[in-house]
Design a protein around this motif. Structure first.
Motif, PDB file in Angstrom:
ATOM      1  N   VAL A  16     -27.268  93.332  12.905  1.00 22.56           N
ATOM      2  CA  VAL A  16     -27.061  93.943  14.229  1.00 22.56           C
ATOM      3  C   VAL A  16     -27.040  92.868  15.302  1.00 22.56           C
ATOM      4  CG1 VAL A  16     -28.044  95.499  15.960  1.00 22.56           C
ATOM      5  CG2 VAL A  16     -28.088  96.137  13.539  1.00 22.56           C
ATOM      6  N   TRP A  17     -27.954  91.898  15.210  1.00 22.53           N
ATOM      7  CA  TRP A  17     -27.950  90.794  16.183  1.00 22.53           C
ATOM      8  C   TRP A  17     -26.638  90.023  16.097  1.00 22.53           C
ATOM      9  CZ3 TRP A  17     -27.572  85.482  15.324  1.00 22.53           C
ATOM     10  CH2 TRP A  17     -27.764  84.681  16.466  1.00 22.53           C
ATOM     11  N   MET A  18     -26.178  89.737  14.890  1.00 18.70           N
ATOM     12  CA  MET A  18     -24.921  89.012  14.701  1.00 18.70           C
ATOM     13  C   MET A  18     -23.741  89.779  15.286  1.00 18.70           C
ATOM     14  SD  MET A  18     -24.809  86.005  13.179  1.00 18.70           S
ATOM     15  CE  MET A  18     -23.195  86.048  12.400  1.00 18.70           C
ATOM     16  N   ALA A  19     -23.727  91.081  15.067  1.00 22.20           N
ATOM     17  CA  ALA A  19     -22.628  91.899  15.590  1.00 22.20           C
ATOM     18  C   ALA A  19     -22.570  91.809  17.109  1.00 22.20           C
ATOM     19  CB  ALA A  19     -22.808  93.348  15.148  1.00 22.20           C
ATOM     20  N   GLY A  20     -23.737  91.753  17.750  1.00 23.86           N
ATOM     21  CA  GLY A  20     -23.766  91.609  19.203  1.00 23.86           C
ATOM     22  C   GLY A  20     -23.173  90.312  19.686  1.00 23.86           C
ATOM     23  N   ARG A  21     -23.191  89.282  18.846  1.00 17.87           N
ATOM     24  CA  ARG A  21     -22.618  87.990  19.222  1.00 17.87           C
ATOM     25  C   ARG A  21     -21.099  87.966  19.000  1.00 17.87           C
ATOM     26  NH1 ARG A  21     -26.825  88.961  19.995  1.00 17.87           N
ATOM     27  NH2 ARG A  21     -25.820  89.109  22.033  1.00 17.87           N
ATOM     28  N   ILE A  22     -20.637  88.664  17.989  1.00 20.90           N
ATOM     29  CA  ILE A  22     -19.224  88.615  17.605  1.00 20.90           C
ATOM     30  C   ILE A  22     -18.373  89.598  18.408  1.00 20.90           C
ATOM     31  CG2 ILE A  22     -17.618  89.004  15.689  1.00 20.90           C
ATOM     32  CD1 ILE A  22     -19.882  88.067  13.808  1.00 20.90           C
ATOM     33  N   LEU A  23     -18.914  90.774  18.692  1.00 18.29           N
ATOM     34  CA  LEU A  23     -18.129  91.835  19.332  1.00 18.29           C
ATOM     35  C   LEU A  23     -17.468  91.435  20.649  1.00 18.29           C
ATOM     36  CD1 LEU A  23     -20.128  95.128  18.676  1.00 18.29           C
ATOM     37  CD2 LEU A  23     -17.798  94.582  17.943  1.00 18.29           C
ATOM     38  N   PRO A  24     -18.095  90.621  21.524  1.00 21.93           N
ATOM     39  CA  PRO A  24     -17.420  90.266  22.777  1.00 21.93           C
ATOM     40  C   PRO A  24     -16.079  89.567  22.591  1.00 21.93           C
ATOM     41  CG  PRO A  24     -19.756  89.780  22.940  1.00 21.93           C
ATOM     42  CD  PRO A  24     -19.487  90.148  21.510  1.00 21.93           C
ATOM     43  N   PHE A  25     -15.864  88.960  21.411  1.00 21.53           N
ATOM     44  CA  PHE A  25     -14.579  88.312  21.136  1.00 21.53           C
ATOM     45  C   PHE A  25     -13.538  89.309  20.624  1.00 21.53           C
ATOM     46  CE2 PHE A  25     -17.815  85.000  20.565  1.00 21.53           C
ATOM     47  CZ  PHE A  25     -17.327  84.013  21.399  1.00 21.53           C
ATOM     48  N   LEU A  26     -13.993  90.504  20.269  1.00 23.25           N
ATOM     49  CA  LEU A  26     -13.105  91.476  19.646  1.00 23.25           C
ATOM     50  C   LEU A  26     -12.835  92.698  20.514  1.00 23.25           C
ATOM     51  CD1 LEU A  26     -14.714  91.472  16.062  1.00 23.25           C
ATOM     52  CD2 LEU A  26     -12.811  90.080  16.898  1.00 23.25           C
ATOM     53  N   VAL A  27     -13.779  93.038  21.388  1.00 23.29           N
ATOM     54  CA  VAL A  27     -13.633  94.238  22.218  1.00 23.29           C
ATOM     55  C   VAL A  27     -13.900  93.876  23.671  1.00 23.29           C
ATOM     56  CG1 VAL A  27     -14.351  95.757  20.326  1.00 23.29           C
ATOM     57  CG2 VAL A  27     -16.061  94.911  21.943  1.00 23.29           C
ATOM     58  N   SER A  28     -13.577  94.785  24.554  1.00 22.05           N
ATOM     59  CA  SER A  28     -13.797  94.548  25.981  1.00 22.05           C
ATOM     60  C   SER A  28     -15.257  94.802  26.339  1.00 22.05           C
ATOM     61  CB  SER A  28     -12.899  95.454  26.819  1.00 22.05           C
ATOM     62  OG  SER A  28     -13.330  96.795  26.712  1.00 22.05           O
ATOM     63  N   HIS A  29     -15.640  94.337  27.524  1.00 22.19           N
ATOM     64  CA  HIS A  29     -17.001  94.572  28.005  1.00 22.19           C
ATOM     65  C   HIS A  29     -17.287  96.061  28.178  1.00 22.19           C
ATOM     66  CE1 HIS A  29     -17.959  90.462  28.352  1.00 22.19           C
ATOM     67  NE2 HIS A  29     -17.314  90.193  29.477  1.00 22.19           N
ATOM     68  N   GLU A  30     -16.220  96.870  28.341  1.00 25.66           N
ATOM     69  CA  GLU A  30     -16.400  98.307  28.552  1.00 25.66           C
ATOM     70  C   GLU A  30     -16.645  99.062  27.259  1.00 25.66           C
ATOM     71  OE1 GLU A  30     -13.841  96.580  29.687  1.00 25.66           O
ATOM     72  OE2 GLU A  30     -14.082  96.568  31.874  1.00 25.66           O
ATOM     73  N   SER A  31     -16.557  98.383  26.125  1.00 25.41           N
ATOM     74  CA  SER A  31     -16.727  99.034  24.833  1.00 25.41           C
ATOM     75  C   SER A  31     -18.113  99.674  24.723  1.00 25.41           C
ATOM     76  CB  SER A  31     -16.534  98.028  23.696  1.00 25.41           C
ATOM     77  OG  SER A  31     -16.950  98.570  22.462  1.00 25.41           O
ATOM     78  N   VAL A  32     -18.144 100.947  24.421  1.00 25.92           N
ATOM     79  CA  VAL A  32     -19.414 101.656  24.258  1.00 25.92           C
ATOM     80  C   VAL A  32     -20.202 101.062  23.097  1.00 25.92           C
ATOM     81  CG1 VAL A  32     -20.473 103.889  23.724  1.00 25.92           C
ATOM     82  CG2 VAL A  32     -18.482 103.783  25.239  1.00 25.92           C
ATOM     83  N   VAL A  64     -24.177  96.781  31.218  1.00 28.71           N
ATOM     84  CA  VAL A  64     -23.571  97.762  32.132  1.00 28.71           C
ATOM     85  C   VAL A  64     -22.936  97.048  33.326  1.00 28.71           C
ATOM     86  CG1 VAL A  64     -24.093  99.634  33.749  1.00 28.71           C
ATOM     87  CG2 VAL A  64     -25.047  99.674  31.442  1.00 28.71           C
ATOM     88  N   ALA A  65     -23.630  96.031  33.836  1.00 28.42           N
ATOM     89  CA  ALA A  65     -23.079  95.258  34.952  1.00 28.42           C
ATOM     90  C   ALA A  65     -21.822  94.513  34.538  1.00 28.42           C
ATOM     91  CB  ALA A  65     -24.132  94.281  35.468  1.00 28.42           C
ATOM     92  N   MET A  66     -21.832  93.895  33.345  1.00 26.36           N
ATOM     93  CA  MET A  66     -20.663  93.158  32.859  1.00 26.36           C
ATOM     94  C   MET A  66     -19.480  94.086  32.643  1.00 26.36           C
ATOM     95  SD  MET A  66     -22.616  90.612  30.167  1.00 26.36           S
ATOM     96  CE  MET A  66     -21.139  89.809  29.532  1.00 26.36           C
ATOM     97  N   ALA A  67     -19.766  95.328  32.280  1.00 25.03           N
ATOM     98  CA  ALA A  67     -18.692  96.301  32.066  1.00 25.03           C
ATOM     99  C   ALA A  67     -18.153  96.867  33.377  1.00 25.03           C
ATOM    100  CB  ALA A  67     -19.201  97.445  31.186  1.00 25.03           C
ATOM    101  N   GLY A  68     -18.829  96.562  34.494  1.00 23.59           N
ATOM    102  CA  GLY A  68     -18.400  97.064  35.789  1.00 23.59           C
ATOM    103  C   GLY A  68     -18.679  98.539  35.979  1.00 23.59           C
TER     104      GLY A  68
END
Length: 405
Positions: A105-121, A168-172
């Motif tokens: 789960v920690w690893m997924a949090g590091r990788i996801l920003p390269f794959l999805v937008s900040h608005e990704s739920v 939430v702030a990064m997602a605007g």
């Protein structure tokens, strides 16, 4: 329904049958923290110096800030907590598949920003969700053993909430500016004050006693230490609620002076020959230095960036490197002795902190000082990985009495 004994035996079996890297939280998370310390900084510098388009990430500065705090520092906190709580409670550590899933789960949090937008739920929920789950697991262990260290677990839970606010702030999704990472940053500083106040004087006293040193010796935390913690909490709250004000500067300055007084009581100069100990004192020294700069920033005497990096690169990173190396040796049955690689890594992290603060203050050519700081940072954590990956991915050293003939 399995009883408590059955559950205990199941956890014991799971731990013994797991790969070595999953037999204790410090193993995967210390490797993850050191690796991400290098990778996250490398990505940021490639963008900062124009080698990679800024569009590679939606908001590179926010990402850099978030990943250094909730990625790198968060992994080190997780590794420490997952190792310390079993020691506090006498219960078996979280190991095997549950530990692997938690690390995933920690690893997924590091990788996801390269794959999805900040608005990704998914990203908004999963990244801070790691700390919520971690805090819940640790709270279960603490409550079942009726241990007194629940406040530390509560801080980790609040750290997860700060992560959520920052996401939430990064997602605007809300106009809450920097409050998320600032709360997370303040929580880590407070955690350093708590944990540092326990381990630094304790380890120092134990070593001095073993050396036959004369009295007086460092003492366990007392009412003066509690007063320092209260003052630190007030200073950090003032910084969060009433920044750039004269009263905040005064309270933060008072906290800095209190931490200097606290550090002097621990008599670090008496253990200067022991690298594993002196680096803890050096790391803690950055805490009042950073608070001093933070107080000065409230009066517009220096940039707040200098204070943030004194506390982050200086206090946080140095203490993390010191604790990770000591715990990795101790919890795998190795001798508590610093190798040349470790000593060099301590020198490099100190150089990185000095250079990064110098760049923020305006000493020297900024691009040169930033480059030196980055190379020293990468060298420090790279040396940690070179020495400790083989240790953390193998079993503990057996004592002579345990070895088969």
């Amino acid at each position: 329904m399995p009883n408590n004994l059955d559950r205990l035996q199941l956890r014991q079996t799971r731990m013994e049958q797991s790969p070595a890297i999953l037999r204790g939280g410090f193993r995967p998370f210390f490797i993850g923290a050191a690796t991400w310390a290098i990778c996250a900084l490398a990505v940021w510098l490639l963008i900062l110096f124009g080698f990679t388009p800024s569009q590679f990430l939606e908001d590179p500065l926010a990402w850099h800030r978030h990943e250094m705090l909730f990625g790198f520092v968060g992994a080190a906190i997780a590794g420490f907590a997952l190792t310390a709580v079993p020691n506090w409670t006498g219960r078996l550590p979280i190991a095997g598949a549950p530990l692997g899933a938690l690390f995933g789960v920690w690893m997924a949090g590091r990788i996801l920003p390269f794959l999805v937008s900040h608005e990704s739920v998914l990203l908004i929920v999963l990244d801070p969700g790691f700390y919520v789950v971690l805090a819940a697991l640790l709270a279960r262990e603490i409550l079942k053993s009726r241990n007194r260290n629940f406040p530390i677990v509560a801080v980790i839970g609040l750290f997860g909430i700060a992560d959520l606010v920052d996401r939430v702030a990064m997602a605007g999704l809300a106009d809450i500016a920097n409050i998320g990472w600032q709360i997370g940053f303040a929580l880590v500083i407070f955690l350093l004050a708590i944990i540092g106040g326990r381990i630094v004087p304790s380890f120092t006293r134990n070593w001095l006693v073993a050396q036959g040193a004369a009295e007086p010796l460092p003492t366990q935390p007392d009412y003066l230490d509690k007063a320092v913690l209260v003052l630190t909490a007030l200073a950090l709250l003032s910084w969060l609620i009433w920044p750039a004000s004269l009263p905040t500067g005064v309270v933060v300055m008072a906290a800095a002076i209190a931490h200097v007084f606290r550090l002097v009581r621990w008599q670090g100069w008496r253990c200067r020959s022991n690298a594993l100990l002196i680096i803890l004192h050096v790391g803690y020294l950055w805490l009042p230095m950073g608070l001093l700069l933070l107080a000065s920033a409230q009066w517009a005497l220096v940039s707040e960036t200098a204070a943030i990096h004194a506390l982050a690169t200086g206090a946080m990173a140095t203490m993390i490197l010191a604790v990770m190396s000591r715990a990795s040796l101790g919890h795998t049955g190795r001798e508590l002795s610093a190798s040349r690689q470790m000593i060099l890594s301590y020198v490099l992290i100190s150089l990185a902190a000095v250079m990064r603060v110098s760049a923020a203050i305006g000493i020297g050519v900024q691009q040169i000082t930033l480059t030196v700081a980055a190379l020293a940072w990468a060298g420090a954590f790279g040396l940690f990985l070179v020495q400790f990956v083989p240790i953390l991915t193998s079993g503990p050293i057996q004592k002579k009495s345990e070895r088969k003939p």
